[in-house]
Scaffold this active site. Structure first.
Site, PDB file in Angstrom:
ATOM      1  N   HIS A 151      -7.576  -8.623  -7.462  1.00 36.20           N
ATOM      2  CA  HIS A 151      -7.945  -9.481  -6.332  1.00 36.20           C
ATOM      3  C   HIS A 151      -8.314  -8.568  -5.168  1.00 36.20           C
ATOM      4  CE1 HIS A 151      -5.591 -12.087  -8.980  1.00 36.20           C
ATOM      5  NE2 HIS A 151      -6.215 -13.109  -8.430  1.00 36.20           N
ATOM      6  N   GLU A 173     -13.230  -9.825  -7.762  1.00 33.08           N
ATOM      7  CA  GLU A 173     -13.140 -10.687  -6.585  1.00 33.08           C
ATOM      8  C   GLU A 173     -13.968 -11.934  -6.833  1.00 33.08           C
ATOM      9  OE1 GLU A 173     -12.154 -12.717  -3.696  1.00 33.08           O
ATOM     10  OE2 GLU A 173     -11.182 -10.745  -3.882  1.00 33.08           O
ATOM     11  N   SER A 192      -7.001  -2.310  -0.662  1.00 32.19           N
ATOM     12  CA  SER A 192      -6.626  -1.506  -1.834  1.00 32.19           C
ATOM     13  C   SER A 192      -7.813  -0.840  -2.532  1.00 32.19           C
ATOM     14  CB  SER A 192      -5.821  -2.351  -2.823  1.00 32.19           C
ATOM     15  OG  SER A 192      -6.422  -3.596  -3.064  1.00 32.19           O
ATOM     16  N   HIS A 242       0.808  -1.212   0.000  1.00 35.80           N
ATOM     17  CA  HIS A 242       0.000   0.000   0.000  1.00 35.80           C
ATOM     18  C   HIS A 242       0.845   1.268   0.000  1.00 35.80           C
ATOM     19  CE1 HIS A 242      -3.518  -2.589   1.643  1.00 35.80           C
ATOM     20  NE2 HIS A 242      -3.491  -2.562   0.315  1.00 35.80           N
ATOM     21  N   ASP A 285     -13.118 -14.436 -12.544  1.00 33.81           N
ATOM     22  CA  ASP A 285     -11.688 -14.721 -12.542  1.00 33.81           C
ATOM     23  C   ASP A 285     -10.965 -13.604 -13.293  1.00 33.81           C
ATOM     24  OD1 ASP A 285      -9.131 -15.684 -12.768  1.00 33.81           O
ATOM     25  OD2 ASP A 285      -9.690 -17.607 -13.644  1.00 33.81           O
ATOM     26  N   ASP A 306      -2.550  -8.758  -7.025  1.00 38.58           N
ATOM     27  CA  ASP A 306      -2.025  -9.294  -5.764  1.00 38.58           C
ATOM     28  C   ASP A 306      -2.843 -10.493  -5.298  1.00 38.58           C
ATOM     29  OD1 ASP A 306      -4.233  -7.690  -5.268  1.00 38.58           O
ATOM     30  OD2 ASP A 306      -3.581  -7.144  -3.262  1.00 38.58           O
TER      31      ASP A 306
END
Length: 321
Positions: free
Chosen positions: A42, A144, A124, A19, A172, A193
């Protein structure tokens, strides 16, 4: 496949690295008025409670964000004592100063908490949104796949009343990102990430980045990865470096180590795993300001978050020539 929950790890030393870098990159990209598209591949749940069951179970924030807060308050108290003892009104600022990028990270996270609360940690998606506020042409797309986290993410995002600025995609991202590149504005940041819960994630990250750079060579791509005793974890940054060099793009790789990765034994003779000892952030097409910012920030972070004598950091970069 869905056993990983970032709520257990929110605010740990890996989040501090990720971050801090993310905020520094976004500060640079938002200096231009041209529309910016940001993709979080993600996204997780978006917001986390550091006093909740998940975070309390792991306690990882205590060795990450919360330790930085403690150290900052400790330094401030020392500065106040020194100032009172010497009656020197100029000594306080020098004692409490942190590198700008690290202080910016702490300020952004603190903005989600009232006073000295420090119970909420923004993931994030919320950090990105906070830096995009007031920029109506920008777009934030969140991926997600975890059904529970996706539901929580939607509920958290709904509180922002962000309208068209933010969209949540329960799919995905390794495949879903393709349809959005290149963006109409020709400006984008992709944050990737994954949990790396499956070791196939390492190869999928490389495939995603290869495809993304092919589709949109001038985008900024940021990949977080763990540094653990697994060949794939050590090969990923090397392969990303090769990708950037072959594409003629500049790159930067920053790592933060807070403790040894060696296994130990407790008094009963049982093996004790160290947990995550280190992680890295690899950036393709980084801002020219990023290397100096992260070098200063991670030097301070490694000292403040060190859990043993093995703490270290490294920031290396290369041009696209």
């Amino acid at each position: 496949m869905f056993s990983y929950r970032h709520a257990f790890h929110a605010g740990n030393h890996a989040d501090v690295l990720k971050h801090t870098a993310l905020i520094a990159v976004l500060r640079h990209l938002t200096q231009k008025d041209t529309a910016l598209n940001v993709f979080d591949t993600h996204a997780g749940a978006g917001l986390y409670r550091l006093d909740g069951d998940y975070a309390q179970t792991s306690g990882e924030a205590a060795d990450g964000y919360l330790r930085l807060i403690f150290k900052q308050n400790e330094a401030l108290a020392l500065a106040n004592q020194t100032q009172a003892a010497t009656k020197n009104t100029t000594s306080k600022s020098s004692l409490e100063a942190l590198p700008a990028a690290l202080q910016d990270y702490l300020d952004v996270v603190a903005s989600f908490n009232k006073g000295q609360n420090h119970k909420v940690y923004p993931g994030s998606p919320f950090i990105i949104h906070s830096l995009l506020q007031g920029r109506d042409r920008d777009r934030l797309k969140l991926f997600e796949l975890h059904p529970t986290d996706a539901k929580t993410l939607r509920a958290n995002i709904a509180q922002l009343d962000a309208g068209r600025l933010i969209t949540v995609h329960q799919e995905d991202s390794f495949e879903g990102l393709k349809k959005f590149l290149p963006p109409p504005s020709r400006r984008a940041l992709v944050l990737c990430d994954p949990s790396y819960e499956l070791k196939t994630d390492y190869a999928r990250v490389l495939t995603m980045m290869t495809d993304a750079v092919t589709r949109f060579a001038t985008g900024t791509y940021m990949v977080w990865y763990p540094i653990i005793p697994r060949p794939e974890a050590h090969e990923l940054p090397r392969k990303l470096k090769t990708l950037a060099q072959r594409a003629g793009r500049a790159w930067l790789n920053a790592t933060l180590t807070v403790k040894s990765s060696k296994l130990t034994t407790d008094d009963a003779g049982d093996v004790v795993r160290p947990g995550l000892p280190a992680s890295g952030v690899f950036v393709i097409n980084p801002p020219h300001t990023l290397k100096a910012q992260l070098t200063a920030a991670l030097e301070a972070t490694a000292k403040l978050l060190a859990q043993d004598k093995n703490k270290s950091f490294e920031v290396e970069s290369g041009s696209g020539a």
